[in-house]
Design a protein around this motif. Structure first.
Motif, short mmCIF file in Angstrom:
data_model
loop_
_atom_site.label_atom_id
_atom_site.label_comp_id
_atom_site.label_asym_id
_atom_site.label_seq_id
_atom_site.Cartn_x
_atom_site.Cartn_y
_atom_site.Cartn_z
N GLN A 74 -53.37 32.29 33.83
CA GLN A 74 -52.25 31.27 33.32
C GLN A 74 -52.88 29.78 33.25
OE1 GLN A 74 -49.19 31.35 36.16
NE2 GLN A 74 -48.53 33.60 35.61
N LYS A 75 -52.35 29.02 31.96
CA LYS A 75 -53.05 27.61 31.76
C LYS A 75 -54.47 27.62 31.62
CE LYS A 75 -48.61 25.94 33.88
NZ LYS A 75 -47.82 25.13 34.96
N THR A 76 -55.20 28.41 31.13
CA THR A 76 -56.42 28.49 30.99
C THR A 76 -56.71 28.57 29.57
OG1 THR A 76 -56.97 30.69 30.82
CG2 THR A 76 -56.90 29.63 33.15
N ILE A 77 -57.98 28.03 29.04
CA ILE A 77 -58.60 28.20 27.72
C ILE A 77 -58.18 29.53 27.21
CG2 ILE A 77 -60.38 28.02 26.02
CD1 ILE A 77 -61.44 25.55 28.03
N ALA A 78 -58.92 30.71 28.27
CA ALA A 78 -58.91 31.94 27.81
C ALA A 78 -57.48 32.52 27.60
CB ALA A 78 -59.36 32.87 29.12
N ALA A 79 -56.34 31.74 28.14
CA ALA A 79 -54.83 32.28 27.92
C ALA A 79 -54.49 32.09 26.41
CB ALA A 79 -53.96 31.86 28.70
N THR A 80 -55.00 31.03 25.82
CA THR A 80 -54.69 30.73 24.54
C THR A 80 -55.59 31.33 23.68
OG1 THR A 80 -54.11 28.27 25.06
CG2 THR A 80 -54.95 28.67 22.85
N GLU A 81 -56.88 31.62 24.13
CA GLU A 81 -57.68 32.48 23.13
C GLU A 81 -57.19 33.92 23.06
OE1 GLU A 81 -62.33 32.74 22.72
OE2 GLU A 81 -61.82 33.63 24.49
N ALA A 82 -56.78 34.33 24.19
CA ALA A 82 -56.31 35.65 24.04
C ALA A 82 -54.98 35.87 22.93
CB ALA A 82 -55.73 35.97 25.63
N ALA A 136 -44.18 27.87 25.14
CA ALA A 136 -45.52 28.34 25.03
C ALA A 136 -45.22 28.83 23.37
CB ALA A 136 -45.66 29.57 25.76
N ALA A 137 -44.29 29.26 22.90
CA ALA A 137 -44.02 29.81 21.56
C ALA A 137 -44.47 28.77 20.69
CB ALA A 137 -42.64 30.50 21.53
N LEU A 138 -43.61 27.67 20.99
CA LEU A 138 -43.71 26.51 20.15
C LEU A 138 -45.16 25.65 20.03
CD1 LEU A 138 -40.26 24.38 20.90
CD2 LEU A 138 -40.91 25.74 18.93
N ARG A 139 -45.92 25.72 21.07
CA ARG A 139 -47.07 25.27 21.25
C ARG A 139 -47.97 26.00 20.31
NH1 ARG A 139 -51.54 26.80 24.35
NH2 ARG A 139 -53.01 25.13 24.63
N LEU A 140 -47.86 27.32 20.41
CA LEU A 140 -48.75 28.35 19.58
C LEU A 140 -48.67 28.16 18.13
CD1 LEU A 140 -48.95 31.31 22.06
CD2 LEU A 140 -50.69 29.83 21.51
N GLY A 141 -47.36 27.52 17.89
CA GLY A 141 -47.38 27.51 16.41
C GLY A 141 -45.98 28.24 15.81
N GLN A 162 -58.45 18.97 27.65
CA GLN A 162 -58.29 19.02 26.39
C GLN A 162 -58.39 17.45 25.97
OE1 GLN A 162 -54.80 20.59 24.89
NE2 GLN A 162 -53.59 19.27 25.82
N LYS A 163 -59.31 17.04 24.82
CA LYS A 163 -59.19 15.75 24.27
C LYS A 163 -57.79 15.71 23.34
CE LYS A 163 -64.08 15.25 24.42
NZ LYS A 163 -65.28 15.12 23.64
N ARG A 164 -57.68 16.74 22.57
CA ARG A 164 -56.32 16.75 21.80
C ARG A 164 -55.70 17.84 21.61
NH1 ARG A 164 -59.17 15.94 15.95
NH2 ARG A 164 -57.27 16.73 15.26
N SER A 165 -54.40 17.84 21.79
CA SER A 165 -53.50 19.05 22.03
C SER A 165 -53.54 19.77 20.68
CB SER A 165 -52.01 18.43 22.52
OG SER A 165 -51.29 17.93 21.28
N LEU A 166 -52.90 20.93 21.20
CA LEU A 166 -52.68 21.85 19.91
C LEU A 166 -51.81 21.54 18.81
CD1 LEU A 166 -53.97 24.83 18.87
CD2 LEU A 166 -52.15 25.90 20.34
N SER A 167 -50.60 21.13 19.25
CA SER A 167 -49.75 20.39 18.35
C SER A 167 -50.33 19.50 17.48
CB SER A 167 -48.39 19.89 18.88
OG SER A 167 -48.76 19.07 19.98
N CYS A 168 -51.32 18.54 17.89
CA CYS A 168 -51.95 17.46 17.26
C CYS A 168 -52.90 18.18 16.37
CB CYS A 168 -52.77 16.59 18.34
SG CYS A 168 -53.53 15.32 17.74
N MET A 169 -53.58 19.23 16.76
CA MET A 169 -54.46 19.70 15.79
C MET A 169 -53.60 20.37 14.48
SD MET A 169 -57.51 20.08 17.05
CE MET A 169 -58.45 19.66 18.68
N ARG A 170 -52.58 20.90 14.71
CA ARG A 170 -51.82 21.46 13.33
C ARG A 170 -51.37 20.16 12.58
NH1 ARG A 170 -49.43 24.59 17.24
NH2 ARG A 170 -47.69 23.42 17.48
N LEU A 171 -51.31 19.08 12.99
CA LEU A 171 -50.85 17.86 12.16
C LEU A 171 -52.11 17.41 11.42
CD1 LEU A 171 -48.55 15.65 14.59
CD2 LEU A 171 -47.76 17.05 12.92
N MET A 172 -53.37 17.67 12.05
CA MET A 172 -54.50 17.19 11.50
C MET A 172 -55.48 18.32 11.42
SD MET A 172 -54.94 13.37 12.99
CE MET A 172 -54.77 14.20 14.62
N PRO A 173 -55.06 19.52 10.41
CA PRO A 173 -56.03 20.74 10.48
C PRO A 173 -57.35 20.53 9.92
CG PRO A 173 -54.43 20.82 8.88
CD PRO A 173 -53.98 19.63 9.75
#
Length: 241
Positions: free
Chosen positions: A129-137, A168-173, A225-236
């Motif tokens: 939980q709450k690791t980089i691997a969790a998002t990667e999975a 989590a659903a919203l964070r992942l897109g 993290q330096k930039r959040s996942l939601s931020c990444m989606r705004l500037m892909p």
């Protein structure tokens, strides 16, 4: 303007070359931090039992249809039944550093004729939980669905009171699509179900954001993290620096 038929009625986008999508297979999906393996009860049961036992209490199972598993034989029996099931098709998350099973998730409600599939039965232990691997999975499974199986729609459903799952659903897109009231009876109680989904047209932006977020340059020496996942989606197009 929508497509119209010969009667001037608006109709959906034509899919002249559509064919049913393949079923999920028993393959390994390899990532940098983790990999997904098809469930093997004999191989994974002990690791999963130990990983789940690391939790301080049973709160992670409140919104699950199964568990908690306080005895090894309970989890083993559950996994043995799940292993023979094609829907849900379960995958085990293996931490690449420890080579230990630390969680599971599944592809389920598989509608190959319409190219619709759901991710569910997400049971991540505290070690994941709450690791980089969790998002990667999650990314590995999304990429498999959209780029190898070529499904059109990827769904996420949860109890409408399960705030961590909704976040989590919203964070992942995933996009929120509504609530099905009194949709399920489970664990002796009623459930309103929140529906989320992403479609193949959403995937390129979501994929690029996840790739950029997972880039080692997006994390400092403490792993923050330096930039959040939601931020990444705004500037892909941008790469972390």
């Amino acid at each position: 303007m929508p497509v119209q038929n010969q009667y001037g009625q608006p109709i959906g986008e034509p899919l002249t070359h559509w064919s049913a999508r393949p079923q999920p297979q028993s393959i390994v999906l390899q990532g940098e931090h983790c990999r997904l393996e098809p469930l093997n009860a004999q191989k994974h049961a002990q690791d999963l039992f130990d990983a789940y036992a690391s939790a301080a209490d049973d709160r992670d199972w409140t919104y699950m249809f199964t568990g908690p598993f306080h005895k090894m034989h309970e989890l083993t029996e559950h996994l043995q039944k799940a292993e023979s099931c094609l829907d849900p098709k379960r995958y085990i998350v293996i931490d690449n550093l420890s080579n230990q099973a630390v969680g599971s998730l599944a592809l389920m409600r598989i509608d190959s004729a319409n190219g619709v599939i759901e991710v569910g039965d997400v049971a991540f232990s505290p070690l994941l939980q709450k690791t980089i691997a969790a998002t990667e999975a999650q990314f590995l499974l999304m990429r498999y669905v959209f780029e190898q199986l070529n499904y059109r729609r990827y769904e996420w459903k949860c109890d409408s009171l399960n705030e961590p799952s909704k976040a989590a659903a919203l964070r992942l897109g995933f996009s929120f699509e509504g609530i099905f009231r009194q949709a399920v009876v489970y664990n002796g109680r009623s459930r309103d179900t929140s529906w989320y989904a992403m479609i193949d047209k959403d995937w390129p932006i979501i994929r690029d954001a996840l790739i950029n977020w997972l880039n080692p340059k997006n994390f400092n020496h403490q792993g923050q993290q330096k930039r959040s996942l939601s931020c990444m989606r705004l500037m892909p197009p941008s790469n972390p620096s």
